[in-house]
Scaffold this active site. Structure first.
Site, PDB file in Angstrom:
ATOM      1  N   GLN A 115      -6.452 -25.000  59.384  1.00  0.00           N
ATOM      2  CA  GLN A 115      -6.174 -25.811  60.565  1.00  0.00           C
ATOM      3  C   GLN A 115      -5.054 -25.232  61.425  1.00  0.00           C
ATOM      4  O   GLN A 115      -4.354 -24.319  61.025  1.00  0.00           O
ATOM      5  CB  GLN A 115      -5.802 -27.239  60.134  1.00  0.00           C
ATOM      6  CG  GLN A 115      -4.668 -27.293  59.120  1.00  0.00           C
ATOM      7  CD  GLN A 115      -4.756 -28.495  58.193  1.00  0.00           C
ATOM      8  OE1 GLN A 115      -5.367 -29.506  58.521  1.00  0.00           O
ATOM      9  NE2 GLN A 115      -4.135 -28.403  57.026  1.00  0.00           N
TER      10      GLN A 115
ATOM     11  N   ASP B 204       3.122 -32.885  53.811  1.00  0.00           N
ATOM     12  CA  ASP B 204       4.418 -32.945  54.501  1.00  0.00           C
ATOM     13  C   ASP B 204       5.540 -33.390  53.571  1.00  0.00           C
ATOM     14  O   ASP B 204       6.718 -33.264  53.902  1.00  0.00           O
ATOM     15  CB  ASP B 204       4.344 -33.848  55.735  1.00  0.00           C
ATOM     16  CG  ASP B 204       3.898 -35.272  55.407  1.00  0.00           C
ATOM     17  OD1 ASP B 204       4.620 -35.965  54.653  1.00  0.00           O
ATOM     18  OD2 ASP B 204       2.839 -35.694  55.887  1.00  0.00           O
TER      19      ASP B 204
ATOM     20  N   ASP C 297      -3.143 -30.816  47.718  1.00  0.00           N
ATOM     21  CA  ASP C 297      -3.330 -30.502  49.135  1.00  0.00           C
ATOM     22  C   ASP C 297      -3.954 -29.117  49.223  1.00  0.00           C
ATOM     23  O   ASP C 297      -3.524 -28.190  48.541  1.00  0.00           O
ATOM     24  CB  ASP C 297      -1.981 -30.547  49.871  1.00  0.00           C
ATOM     25  CG  ASP C 297      -2.156 -30.639  51.373  1.00  0.00           C
ATOM     26  OD1 ASP C 297      -1.601 -31.578  51.977  1.00  0.00           O
ATOM     27  OD2 ASP C 297      -2.856 -29.776  51.957  1.00  0.00           O
TER      28      ASP C 297
ATOM     29  N   ASP D  12      -9.084 -28.712  46.914  1.00  0.00           N
ATOM     30  CA  ASP D  12      -9.780 -29.752  47.649  1.00  0.00           C
ATOM     31  C   ASP D  12      -9.907 -30.951  46.713  1.00  0.00           C
ATOM     32  O   ASP D  12     -10.422 -30.814  45.593  1.00  0.00           O
ATOM     33  CB  ASP D  12     -11.167 -29.215  48.023  1.00  0.00           C
ATOM     34  CG  ASP D  12     -11.929 -30.180  48.914  1.00  0.00           C
ATOM     35  OD1 ASP D  12     -11.857 -31.404  48.671  1.00  0.00           O
ATOM     36  OD2 ASP D  12     -12.587 -29.719  49.857  1.00  0.00           O
ATOM     37  N   VAL D  13      -9.443 -32.095  47.131  1.00  0.00           N
ATOM     38  CA  VAL D  13      -9.485 -33.273  46.250  1.00  0.00           C
ATOM     39  C   VAL D  13     -10.907 -33.578  45.794  1.00  0.00           C
ATOM     40  O   VAL D  13     -11.127 -34.056  44.687  1.00  0.00           O
ATOM     41  CB  VAL D  13      -8.899 -34.546  46.918  1.00  0.00           C
ATOM     42  CG1 VAL D  13      -7.413 -34.411  47.110  1.00  0.00           C
ATOM     43  CG2 VAL D  13      -9.595 -34.852  48.225  1.00  0.00           C
TER      44      VAL D  13
ATOM     45  N   ASP E 213      -3.407 -39.907  51.103  1.00  0.00           N
ATOM     46  CA  ASP E 213      -2.719 -39.515  52.342  1.00  0.00           C
ATOM     47  C   ASP E 213      -3.594 -38.518  53.113  1.00  0.00           C
ATOM     48  O   ASP E 213      -3.101 -37.550  53.684  1.00  0.00           O
ATOM     49  CB  ASP E 213      -1.355 -38.903  51.982  1.00  0.00           C
ATOM     50  CG  ASP E 213      -0.398 -38.867  53.161  1.00  0.00           C
ATOM     51  OD1 ASP E 213      -0.730 -39.427  54.221  1.00  0.00           O
ATOM     52  OD2 ASP E 213       0.687 -38.269  53.018  1.00  0.00           O
TER      53      ASP E 213
ATOM     54  N   THR F 255      -7.161 -37.999  55.823  1.00  0.00           N
ATOM     55  CA  THR F 255      -7.767 -38.673  56.977  1.00  0.00           C
ATOM     56  C   THR F 255      -8.950 -39.542  56.555  1.00  0.00           C
ATOM     57  O   THR F 255      -9.596 -39.275  55.545  1.00  0.00           O
ATOM     58  CB  THR F 255      -8.250 -37.626  58.010  1.00  0.00           C
ATOM     59  OG1 THR F 255      -8.757 -38.315  59.151  1.00  0.00           O
ATOM     60  CG2 THR F 255      -9.339 -36.724  57.442  1.00  0.00           C
TER      61      THR F 255
ATOM     62  N   PRO G 214     -13.144 -37.510  58.418  1.00  0.00           N
ATOM     63  CA  PRO G 214     -13.448 -36.137  58.008  1.00  0.00           C
ATOM     64  C   PRO G 214     -14.620 -35.535  58.788  1.00  0.00           C
ATOM     65  O   PRO G 214     -15.047 -34.432  58.485  1.00  0.00           O
ATOM     66  CB  PRO G 214     -13.819 -36.314  56.523  1.00  0.00           C
ATOM     67  CG  PRO G 214     -14.442 -37.671  56.465  1.00  0.00           C
ATOM     68  CD  PRO G 214     -13.737 -38.503  57.508  1.00  0.00           C
TER      69      PRO G 214
END
Lengths: 374, 374
Positions: B168, B223, B242, B274-275, B291, B293, B296
């Site tokens: 990203q 973050d 993450d 990747d979760v 945490d 989005t 997706p």
């Protein structure tokens, strides 16, 4: 988001211009007209177009570059027009800047210049100048909010009204999240879905504070929302002092869910006047609700602090002893304004309270103030 | 931006030429300098700035409007500069058009004019002229918020980081009202000033709910803000899952006031994965904080509802019985998403609670959800 301003006696409303304008940036590609290095021909076209489109030519200047290329600039009574040519590329860059509302004349001139220079292709970007400075995106309206570091932009799902009154540009739009929204000079005033939150915040300092509520003044408030809420307190009479009759007409027509039939109530007295002139000490209101902007900078010649200071003095003079004042203020992020208002209120009134409430359509917590004349 | 195409878009009209230029459109708000109606002073400033910035003055023309306001236009060897003043509004509109590559001289001149006219605020749009005609840079960033009828746009007072990771676009900017702000693909993640509100909302469903908090997972959370808040509950271990290592690196470098030294804590396990792949039922966490989005759509091929449904199932499988899940959801105005999440959570979990909290930097109330595995 700062609230409505209804003109001001310190300058001539009709003559001075608000800093709003329209600018067309155009690129003319592969112009067939063989005059891109002929400054006389370019000036003739420019002067002809200005006349044909009803614009006012003030002066015309050209410069021929070495070895090739011309800049012709016309100052017009509505601002300026600039043409830069690149003859070797058969290209011209055109700027049409008009300090008038609407873009009809600019579009007309653009088409005139296209006819004369005959580009194979034209690309255009249109920019709203002044506040906001916005590259036009159709169907969005950006709230005027220069004091904060963020802007909120609303999608226009439907434009219900757009027109110019003697004092301002008035728009009523419909938005997915906030319903009908009223903008004056692109400054969001009130939105259908959360008008009740704003109106309640404005009226609550008056509620239960006074045994006698025989006469209340709303300064501004042409959308009728505060008026509707205030009438629930059963006041003897309410004077709505708003300079712009057209806002009231638009509210009655398009914002019935906000003003209901408040303007038709027999206790209501609509005063079409500037508050600065109207408040002369002769009325002696029990309470006043300040539904005006705290950002009069774009309308007044004098310093903002002086202006608000004088206005608050006039408000005090036209209020009974123990009279209550309720004021909308600014975004919580416009701390300069909040601090200034608090300071000035403390100079003239007592029991000054600053409160904040979320008004979702404004995109931030909003500051409200209240105080008492002692 | 409204960009109009005229002519035939299939033809390559730009092949033979390079008429390129740079144009700065600036609005100077609330200028302190008291010379906006003084054409001599304006011309001196304009000429002085042109010289100071190494541009070539060709001619200078001014026009005084009746009753007030001035247009001063300089033709320069690099194109033109125009200033339109609105003295009564303490406002000036400035155009700097240079037919040269790069914008250093234009930027220099802009700052020169700011020093002389002393605006309280300046807004700038920069446009590439010629081919392409493009609004090339503004000092604003608009939060990606396509599900709602409004957008929030933040002024970039300083860009601290901008770069592309494998996954990203990552930006850290500084804003007057919200401090440092992290954007991923222009989607606001967290802001310094109100990170604590978001982090508290995310962690609070876990607080006091479990006797044993030996292992917690944060899904996303690069973050480090939620992690920092969570560590206060003294969990045995925390896995931050993450996919993007670069986000964590950027947070450690630029957002220390948000993540503090949480990533260095020995109880913390950073999992770069990747979760969707990582949650395989083998971990059996006591609690999970989502945490990630709820939108997706831009990176998945499958239907959003299917995706979230499968992900919530995987979360449930990798959670102990009575395990708690806390999730961020969407703006309260993104009702489709809120309704979808509530429906899916109720399908897999119990005690589903939807809560809303104001996160000021998001510009609206934000929905949070929590639930329990039974």
């Amino acid at each position: 988001m700062s609230r409505m301003w209804r003109g001001n006696p310190l300058r001539n409303e009709g003559a001075a211009m608000k800093p709003t304008g329209n600018q067309i940036l155009a690129e003319f590609f592969r112009c067939s007209a063989n005059i891109l290095n002929d400054s006389d021909a370019l000036e003739r076209i420019l002067a002809g177009g200005i006349e044909a489109c009803g614009l006012g030519l003030v002066s015309l200047n050209s410069h021929c570059y070495d070895p090739i290329g011309i800049t012709s600039i016309a100052v017009i009574s509505e601002s300026h027009i600039a043409i830069h040519t690149y003859p070797e590329a058969h290209h011209a860059s055109v700027d049409i800047f008009t300090c008038s509302r609407g873009n009809e004349k600019s579009q007309h001139l653009l088409h005139y210049l296209e006819e004369k220079l005959m580009p194979a292709t034209t690309r255009v970007v249109e920019v709203s100048r002044g506040n906001p400075l916005e590259v036009s995106r159709t169907n969005w309206i950006t709230d005027d909010n220069s004091a904060t570091g963020f802007d909120v932009r609303y999608r226009v799902d439907r434009e219900l009204f757009s027109g110019l009154s003697r004092y301002q540009d008035i728009k009523v739009i419909e938005n997915q999240d906030f319903g009908r929204m009223l903008f004056l000079d692109n400054d969001l005033q009130i939105a259908e879905r959360d008008a009740w939150l704003y109106n309640e915040a404005m009226v609550s300092p008056v509620r239960g504070k006074l045994d006698d509520l025989s006469s209340v003044a709303i300064l501004g408030g042409g959308d009728g929302g505060v008026l509707y809420e205030l009438l629930k307190l059963d006041p003897g009479s309410v004077s709505v002092i708003d300079i712009d009759e057209e806002v009231i007409r638009v509210a009655r027509t398009y914002l019935e869910s906000i003003c209901h039939s408040a303007f038709e109530d027999e206790r209501v007295n609509i005063v079409l006047a500037d508050v600065f002139e109207y408040l002369d000490g002769s009325h002696q209101f029990d309470a006043m609700i300040y539904d005006l902007t705290m950002h009069p900078e774009s309308f007044i010649v004098m310093d903002r602090e002086d202006y608000l200071n004088q206005l608050f003095m006039k408000m005090k003079e036209d209020l009974k002893s123990q009279g209550v004042v309720s004021l909308q203020c600014a975004s919580e992020y416009d701390q300069k304004t909040t601090a200034l208002v608090e300071k000035l209120l403390n100079r003239h009134f007592s029991s000054v309270k600053m409160d904040k409430k979320l008004i979702p359509s404004y995109g931030s917590m909003w500051m409200f103030a209240s105080c008492i004349k002692t």
